[in-house]
Write an enzyme that holds these catalytic residues in place. Structure first.
Site, PDB file in Angstrom:
ATOM      1  N   CYS B 119       0.804  -1.232   0.000  1.00 38.56           N
ATOM      2  CA  CYS B 119       0.000   0.000   0.000  1.00 38.56           C
ATOM      3  C   CYS B 119       0.835   1.281   0.000  1.00 38.56           C
ATOM      4  O   CYS B 119       0.432   2.295  -0.548  1.00 38.56           O
ATOM      5  CB  CYS B 119      -0.933  -0.013   1.197  1.00 38.56           C
ATOM      6  SG  CYS B 119      -1.696  -1.618   1.498  1.00 38.56           S
ATOM      7  N   HIS B 264      -4.012   6.139  -0.719  1.00 39.72           N
ATOM      8  CA  HIS B 264      -4.064   4.724  -1.093  1.00 39.72           C
ATOM      9  C   HIS B 264      -5.535   4.308  -1.113  1.00 39.72           C
ATOM     10  O   HIS B 264      -6.302   4.613  -0.195  1.00 39.72           O
ATOM     11  CB  HIS B 264      -3.285   3.873  -0.099  1.00 39.72           C
ATOM     12  CG  HIS B 264      -3.598   2.408  -0.233  1.00 39.72           C
ATOM     13  ND1 HIS B 264      -3.392   1.730  -1.411  1.00 39.72           N
ATOM     14  CD2 HIS B 264      -4.125   1.516   0.642  1.00 39.72           C
ATOM     15  CE1 HIS B 264      -3.782   0.474  -1.245  1.00 39.72           C
ATOM     16  NE2 HIS B 264      -4.229   0.314  -0.016  1.00 39.72           N
ATOM     17  N   ASN B 294      -9.176  -2.043  -5.087  1.00 40.08           N
ATOM     18  CA  ASN B 294      -7.932  -1.716  -4.399  1.00 40.08           C
ATOM     19  C   ASN B 294      -6.788  -2.310  -5.223  1.00 40.08           C
ATOM     20  O   ASN B 294      -6.622  -3.525  -5.266  1.00 40.08           O
ATOM     21  CB  ASN B 294      -7.970  -2.314  -2.986  1.00 40.08           C
ATOM     22  CG  ASN B 294      -6.675  -2.127  -2.222  1.00 40.08           C
ATOM     23  OD1 ASN B 294      -5.630  -1.857  -2.801  1.00 40.08           O
ATOM     24  ND2 ASN B 294      -6.740  -2.293  -0.909  1.00 40.08           N
TER      25      ASN B 294
END
Lengths: 83, 350
Positions: B119, B264, B294
């Protein structure tokens, strides 16, 4: 104690989308659709509204609605809900 | 937290590549007997690009890197450094960056690094690439991508709706972006977001490959991703505000003057909570999760490409990037960047 817990119970009713069904506090989490998504939402709610950084491990051992209320109050910086 | 400055570099351009194949949340939820509406309301994710079994993050980054170098008209032998950030390399060894040097036809005197970061990986990659430039390199190519879907059990409802696959390329050279970095790590959180089996600590065995019921109705093997969403949320809420505060103080950019806060892209709920906590309106905090999910280490450049391309390619912008997650690891980067060369994203067919 119930006075202190009341606003949190109302928030939990909203979080769990109870559609007007109120929570008395004694409900078992396993009976009211408590799941991992609800835990994440509770952590955000506690942070945002009560200034409480509730450790996930503390939430994991909660069994009832009032256990959650106590966890939030114990974790808030003042020990009391923000106005 | 480490505070670093890269004064004398610039981000010249950026692009992304995605697998052509997509999986919709509605379809997956129907298969698993889950309420899709609730998943979408929470995650904001409606569909995700998913790589076929034979497509690696390096393939997607190769496509992005080739297109970006061509768009910039950079001679391959002017790139002195290649940094490949991924958690899904082609092999245990060699480093995938070595394969990418060859495929991209970069010179054999190119320095190539694989960086295993998730991340926070884009910010770490930028810091490594700009450090190399300040140390004498002429140009750097930062490739950042993951095929996270490969590590996720499609029977684990805690993760299977979240991750999309992508590859990105960012080109850097000497210039005047004056980038500021804040980096940090707390390895005590390593076990909350982890693929515990199949590597050197716990070698691959028939047992580590076997899916078992780990929570009610969720099945995964030790070689698939475990994520404790509650711990991730708690970590983000306690770390990101301080990271942003320190980054703003370091860079001298007022929070009110930040044109884009590039977070993120964990999921919609996390992004919304953080934007609220940081006091920034949603129009300055773009989100790419709806169509891409994601995308792990690539989520910041994917958001720059898919949500801000017109903006970033047309003007100079004050941006703050905040990566946070697996490790625990976090990194922030702030500065004025652009206008960027952004040739547009591409869908890669196997």
């Amino acid at each position: 104690m119930s006075t202190e817990f009341d606003p949190i119970r109302r928030d939990l009713e909203s979080l769990l989308e109870r559609d007007g069904q109120s929570l008395s506090g004694s409900e078992l989490l396993s009976d009211i659709g408590w799941d991992s998504m609800a835990v994440v939402m509770l952590i955000a709610l506690a942070d945002q509204k009560y200034g409480a950084a509730v450790p996930p491990a503390r939430i994991a051992v909660c069994q009832t609605v009032d256990d959650l209320c106590a966890a939030i109050l114990d974790s808030s910086t003042s020990g009391h809900a923000k106005k | 937290m480490a505070t670093l400055r890269s004064n004398g570099c610039r981000i010249a351009g950026l692009t992304c590549s995605f697998p052509a194949h997509e999986v919709s949340t509605a379809d997956l939820a129907a298969r698993l007997g889950v309420d899709a509406g609730r998943v979408v309301a929470m995650t904001g994710i409606e569909r995700r690009p998913i790589a076929p079994d034979t497509m690696c993050a390096s393939d997607l980054c190769f496509d992005a890197g080739t297109r970006l170098l061509d768009a910039l008209e950079w001679q391959r032998d002017t790139v002195d450094v290649l940094v490949f950030v991924t958690q899904t390399p082609d092999y245990f060894l060699p480093a995938s960056a070595c394969l990418l040097q060859d495929r991209l036809r970069l010179a054999t005197d190119t320095a190539c690094y694989d960086v295993n970061m998730g991340c926070s990986g884009y910010v770490y990659g930028l810091q490594i690439a700009t450090s190399a430039l300040l140390a004498g390199a002429r140009r750097a190519l930062l490739l950042v991508g993951d095929t996270s879907s490969r590590m996720v059990s499609d029977q684990d409802k805690s993760t299977c709706f979240l991750f999309g696959d992508s590859g990105t390329a960012t080109a850097l050279e000497h210039g005047n972006d004056d980038l500021h970095f804040v980096l940090g790590t707390d390895g005590r959180g390593h076990n909350h977001l982890i693929v515990p089996g199949g590597h050197c600590r716990s070698r691959s065995t028939p047992l580590t490959c076997t899916r078992i019921e780990v929570e009610s109705g969720n099945y995964r093997s030790a070689q698939e991703l475990y994520m404790n969403g509650a711990e991730v949320m708690a970590f983000a809420l306690r770390t990101v505000p301080t990271l942003f505060e320190r980054l703003i103080a370091l860079s001298g950019i007022c929070a009110e003057d930040v044109d884009l806060l590039l977070l993120h892209q964990a999921n919609h709920f996390v992004i919304a909570q953080l934007a609220k906590k940081l006091g920034l309106s949603s129009d300055r905090v773009p989100s790419s999760v709806r169509n891409y999910g994601n995308t792990s280490c690539a989520s910041i450049p994917v958001t720059m490409e898919t949500c801000c391309r017109d903006y970033l390619s047309a003007r100079r912008s004050k941006v703050a990037m905040l990566g946070f997650g697996v490790g625990w690891s976090w990194g922030g980067c702030a500065g004025s960047i652009g206008p960027l060369v952004m040739p547009g994203s591409n869908r890669v067919v196997e």
